[in-house]
Design an enzyme around this catalytic site. Sequence first.
Site, mmCIF file in Angstrom:
data_model
loop_
_atom_site.group_PDB
_atom_site.id
_atom_site.type_symbol
_atom_site.label_atom_id
_atom_site.label_comp_id
_atom_site.label_asym_id
_atom_site.label_seq_id
_atom_site.Cartn_x
_atom_site.Cartn_y
_atom_site.Cartn_z
ATOM 1 N N ARG A 1 69.349 18.485 2.412
ATOM 2 C CA ARG A 1 69.711 19.711 1.679
ATOM 3 C C ARG A 1 68.437 20.414 1.209
ATOM 4 N NH1 ARG A 1 70.793 19.370 -3.419
ATOM 5 N NH2 ARG A 1 72.073 17.507 -3.278
ATOM 6 N N TYR B 1 78.269 46.842 4.146
ATOM 7 C CA TYR B 1 79.017 45.826 4.884
ATOM 8 C C TYR B 1 80.155 45.334 3.984
ATOM 9 C CZ TYR B 1 80.089 41.342 7.022
ATOM 10 O OH TYR B 1 80.741 40.279 7.580
ATOM 11 N N ASP C 1 69.003 44.840 4.004
ATOM 12 C CA ASP C 1 69.792 44.054 4.957
ATOM 13 C C ASP C 1 69.425 44.591 6.342
ATOM 14 O OD1 ASP C 1 71.711 43.105 6.716
ATOM 15 O OD2 ASP C 1 73.318 43.144 5.238
ATOM 16 N N LYS D 1 74.116 37.516 13.975
ATOM 17 C CA LYS D 1 74.208 38.707 14.818
ATOM 18 C C LYS D 1 73.075 38.716 15.853
ATOM 19 C CE LYS D 1 77.548 39.283 11.919
ATOM 20 N NZ LYS D 1 77.429 40.095 10.715
HETATM 21 C C1 LIG Z 1 77.750 39.982 9.345
HETATM 22 C C2 LIG Z 1 76.964 40.690 8.313
HETATM 23 C C3 LIG Z 1 76.691 40.097 7.081
HETATM 24 C C4 LIG Z 1 77.263 38.736 6.691
HETATM 25 O O1 LIG Z 1 76.765 37.710 7.481
HETATM 26 P P1 LIG Z 1 77.604 36.377 7.861
HETATM 27 O O2 LIG Z 1 76.634 35.645 8.728
HETATM 28 O O3 LIG Z 1 78.843 36.805 8.560
HETATM 29 O O4 LIG Z 1 77.904 35.673 6.582
HETATM 30 C C5 LIG Z 1 75.907 40.801 6.182
HETATM 31 N N1 LIG Z 1 75.431 42.034 6.464
HETATM 32 C C6 LIG Z 1 75.685 42.634 7.640
HETATM 33 C C7 LIG Z 1 75.130 43.999 7.902
HETATM 34 C C8 LIG Z 1 76.463 41.996 8.598
HETATM 35 O O5 LIG Z 1 76.725 42.609 9.759
#
Ligand SMILES: *Cc1c(COP(=O)(O)O)cnc(C)c1O
Length: 383
Positions: free
Chosen positions: A53, A106, A178, A203
Amino acid sequence: MTFSADDGFSTRAIHAGQEPDPLTGSVAVPIYQTSTYAQDVVGQTRAGYDYSRAGNPTRTALEAALASLEAARHAHAFASGMAASDTMLRAVLRPGDHLIIPDDAYGGTFRLIDKIGVPWGLSYSTVPLGDLDAVRAAIRPETRLLWCETPTNPLLGIADIAELAGLAHSSGAKLLVDNTFASPYLQQPLALGADVVLHSTTKYIGGHSDVIGGALATNDESLAEAFGFHAKSMGAVPGPFDAWLTLRGLKTLAVRMERHCDNAEAIADLLTGHPRVGRVYYPGLPDHPGHQVAAGQMLRFGGMVSFTVVGGQDEAVKVCERTRLFTLGESLGGVESLIEHPGQMTHVSVVGSSLQVPNDLIRLSVGIEDIDDLLVDLRDALG
Ligand SMILES: *Cc1c(COP(=O)(O)O)cnc(C)c1O
């Protein structure tokens, strides 16, 4: 073999944190599938690891690679993008603090802040971040964080990172970007003044729709320490295999992103002026309101394209169900093309809020298949 921080992006993606294993020479980073580590002397570890962890060598390799791609001193990997987001909120904010978020954030970010952050004592304002006067007007004495997405999801809005950094810092707040939609290949927010970069590595970084993960990168020592402490204390860390899959994916980020951009540009061209299409949202189009800013801070314009269809929600839903290659599904950033209806899929959590999206909107995550096949598929689905 030695790799240098001055090496190019793809060289770093392939080598940073990924030197051949010193024991065996294994070229691929081993999956250290272990929870604990033997100690020879009480309280003395062999290589700094005592419990997974707190730290795991496969995760360390991923974190070194992620830091290198964002040209950051530090990166921490998390179990998901939302785990990274939650860590950011708790590490930087205290009950009573206020933050500013995009008015088309998001959906999961909005839900986290609205349903978990607010009961915890935070307050927030939603603001169109492309409008700097609106951002300035929303800043309060207790504003501690400006939360930026650019491009945004699903409307591909663009915010000026350098301007937002100036605004945040002049009022004693931090700027988080982000960077999920752009990926570090197309945009590096720390160099533009951001304090923290957040990724859903699920992503583009992972890139193959086979793993969930998140990351925070920063050059700020005290923030990095707080992220590490929260990761260890809250435990939202990725397992070794997930870290390894993400590491495997990010090696090819540059070549994938170039192809995503090529294909998205061709699709934005097809949609523009198509009789069945209303508005096209793609920052690469010269008439996109954020085009100039995007051109200044991004290498190219990314693989996400949204558009409205003539005929309203019913027709939008039909188009989503009619494609052959574009798979109907949530998420984005994988090698395969995806299509979805944000109003009833990814953005259900913002229905009824100020973040609601048009109900005739379709979002495409343009994959890296052969472009001619993708164009035929979309043309057929639009009818
Ligand atoms: C998918 C996404 C998230 C969240 O990420 P997860 O891996 O699904 O928890 C946050 N910000 C954006 C822009 C996203 O596309």
